[in-house]
Design an enzyme around this catalytic site. Structure first.
Site: not given
Length: 486
Positions: A75, A150, A174
Site C-alpha cells: 500500500k 482504504s 481498511s
C-alpha cells in the site's frame, strides 16, 4: 495448498524461474492495470533485481523460504527507501523516504518481489478507494464496482491476479472491508503484533498493518513473516505464536460467539450467507455460544471521534516546508501553510482534520473526545467478557456488498461510513480479526464473514478460516478472469 506454497514449489523444482514468474506479473500489470487502477507506481527494476537474486540461490542449490521470489505489492502508505510513498495524496507527491518500513525490511530480507505501490484512499481515509488523488481502484469481480477502502489497490491487485499478496493498513476496517468486497482474505492483526514503523500515520492508536491474500494459508504465511518484535516501535511486541503450524487443528469443541448486535441492520442476503456459514461451523463440531456486546452500537461514533482527533494531530506535519507539495503563490509563511494544506489535501481528509480539531478544542474536549475514550473502555470490556465465554466471535465484515463506482453523489454519505460499522469495534479494542469470503449476492459480488479473536489469537482465527475454506470446498475462493493464470 495456498497460492504461495504452489508458486514456491514451482520455483524450487525449477519448473519456472523467478525471473519468468516476475515478468509474467509485470506483463499482466501492463495489460490490466489500466482497467483496475490497482497500482499507482510500478517498480520493474526492483522486482527483477530480487527475482535474479532468488534464481541465483536456486541455481546454487540453496534453500529458499516460502516468500522468496513471490510477487507482491505494498500500500502506498508503507515507506520504501528510495521509492516515492505519497499516500495517494497531492500533498505528499514527490516524497521519497530515506528508510524502509519494518514490514518491508522483513520481506526484503526474504527476497520478496515488489511489483509496485498500490492505490488507496488518501491517507487511508475512506471506504471505496475513490478518495485517491489518482482515482479509485476497481473491483476485479466487477469493474463497475469499487474495490473498497482504504486498501483498495492491494485488494484489486490480489483479486485481479496482478500480485500474489499485498500488505495494507487497517485503521477501522481498511484491510477487511476491501477483502470482503473483492472476495479475498484480509487479516487485521492484534495491535502491536506487527510494527507500525514506517507506516505513514492516520490514527496511531488504531492503525495496524496486515496482509490481503487469496486464502487463509497465505495470510498466515505472510503474517508470520511480518510479525516480529521491533525496537523502533514502542508499541511493538510481535506475535505470541506462529500461525502456520496451527492451521490443521480440528474445530471440534471450539466455542464460537454469536452477538446479536452484529447482525442488526445488515442486508438480508448478507445475513443469509452468514447463517449458512454458522451452520458449517456447527457441522464441523464448533459450539455456538450467544454473547452480548451492547457497547458496539456506540463504536462507530467513538471511532470517528478518536480517529479524526488523532488524524488532526498526525497530519499537522504536512505544511509544505520540509517535504511534499508547496503552494506556488503566497504572501506570508502563514498564508503558504494555509494554501498548501487547502490545495494539497483532498475533501475527505480536510473534513476529518476539521472534525478532529473541533473535538479536541477548548470547550468540546470533555463533551466529545473524553467521552469517546470512556466508551472505548466499555467496548474493550464487552469483548473481554465475551472472550471469557468463547474462543472467537463470528460476525459480518460489511453489512452490504461493493458499491458501484462513482455512485458517491447518488447515495447518502452516511451509507459509506456505515460500511465500517462491523469492523471498527475490532480496532477500538485492539484485537485481531480476519475477513473470509462466505457467499455471493444476486449480482455475483462477494460477501465477507469476519472471525474475531482475543488478543494475539491470530492462530485461532486463521485456523478457523482455513477449516471453513476446506469444509466448503474452497467454493468462495475464485480468481478474476484477468491477470496471471498459474
Amino acid at each position: 495448498m495456498g497460492k504461495i506454497a504452489q508458486l514456491h514449489r514451482l520455483l524450487e523444482t525449477k519448473k519456472i524461474s523467478c525471473k519468468e514468474l516476475t515478468e509474467a506479473y509485470l506483463r499482466a500489470i501492463e495489460a490490466d492495470n489500466k482497467a483496475l487502477n490497482a497500482y499507482v507506481r510500478i517498480t520493474p527494476d526492483t522486482a527483477l533485481q530480487a527475482a535474479c537474486a532468488v534464481d541465483k540461490k536456486i541455481a546454487a542449490g540453496e534453500a529458499i523460504c516460502l516468500l522468496e521470489g513471490i510477487p507482491m505489492t505494498l500500500k502506498d502508505n508503507i515507506s520504501t527507501r528510495g521509492m516515492e510513498t505519497a499516500c495517494c495524496s497531492r500533498i505528499l507527491q514527490g516524497y521519497v523516504p530515506i528508510y524502509d518500513a519494518f514490514v518491508w525490511q522483513e520481506l526484503k530480507a526474504r527476497n520478496a518481489v515488489l511489483l509496485g505501490k498500490a492505490n488507496m484512499d488518501e491517507f487511508a481515509m475512506g471506504s471505496t478507494c475513490e478518495n485517491s488523488c489518482y482515482g479509485g481502484a476497481k473491483n476485479p469481480r466487477n469493474l463497475t464496482h469499487v474495490s473498497g477502502g482504504s486498501s483498495g489497490g492491494a485488494a484489486s491487485a490480489v483479486g485481479g491476479n496482478l500480485a500474489v499478496y499485498g500488505l495494507g493498513s487497517d485503521t477501522g476496517g481498511s484491510i477487511r472491508q476491501p477483502a470482503s468486497f473483492c472476495g479475498l482474505v484480509g487479516l487485521k492483526p492484534t495491535y502491536g503484533a506487527v510494527s507500525r514503523f514506517g507506516l505513514v500515520a492516520f490514527a496511531s492508536s488504531l492503525d495496524q498493518i496486515g496482509p490481503i491474500t487469496q486464502d487463509a494459508e497465505d495470510a498466515a504465511i505472510v503474517f508470520d513473516a511480518i510479525s516480529g518484535k521491533d525496537p523502533q516501535d514502542s508499541t511493538s511486541c510481535g506475535s505470541e505464536e506462529p500461525a502456520v503450524p496451527g492451521l490443521s487443528k480440528s474445530l471440534s469443541g471450539l466455542r464460537v460467539g454469536i452477538a446479536e448486535e452484529y447482525f442488526e441492520g445488515i442486508r438480508g442476503d448478507v445475513k443469509a450467507s452468514l447463517e449458512q456459514a454458522i451452520s458449517v461451523f456447527r457441522e464441523m463440531g464448533a459450539e455456538l455460544v450467544p454473547v452480548g456486546l451492547p457497547s458496539i452500537r456506540y463504536a462507530l461514533p467513538v471511532y470517528y471521534i478518536l480517529a479524526c482527533a488523532e488524524a488532526s494531530s498526525n497530519l499537522g506535519r504536512y505544511d509544505g516546508i520540509r517535504y511534499g507539495y508547496q503552494a506556488a503563490g503566497y504572501s506570508s509563511i502563514h498564508d503558504m501553510i494555509c494554501r498548501t494544506r487547502s490545495e494539497g489535501f483532498g475533501a475527505e481528509v480536510k473534513r476529518r482534520i476539521l472534525l478532529g480539531t473541533y473535538v479536541l478544542s477548548s470547550g468540546y474536549y470533555d463533551a466529545y473526545y473524553k467521552k469517546a475514550q470512556k466508551l472505548r473502555g466499555a467496548v474493550i470490556q464487552d469483548f473481554t467478557e465475551a472472550f471469557s465465554r468463547c474462543d472467537m466471535i463470528l460476525a459480518p465484515t460489511v453489512p452490504m456488498t461493493a458499491f458501484e463506482s462513482g455512485s458517491a453523489g447518488q447515495r447518502d454519505a452516511v451509507e459509506t461510513y456505515l460500511t465500517d460499522i462491523c469492523t471498527v469495534p475490532v480496532n477500538i479494542a485492539g484485537i485481531p480479526a480476519v475477513s473470509v469470503p462466505c457467499g455471493l449476492d444476486g449480482e455475483g459480488l462477494p460477501i465477507g464473514m469476519q472471525l474475531i479473536g482475543n488478543h494475539f489469537r491470530e492462530r485461532t482465527i486463521l485456523n478457523a478460516a482455513r477449516q471453513y475454506e476446506e469444509a466448503t470446498g474452497r467454493v468462495w475462493i475464485r480468481s478474476a478472469e484477468m491477470g496471471v493464470k498459474l
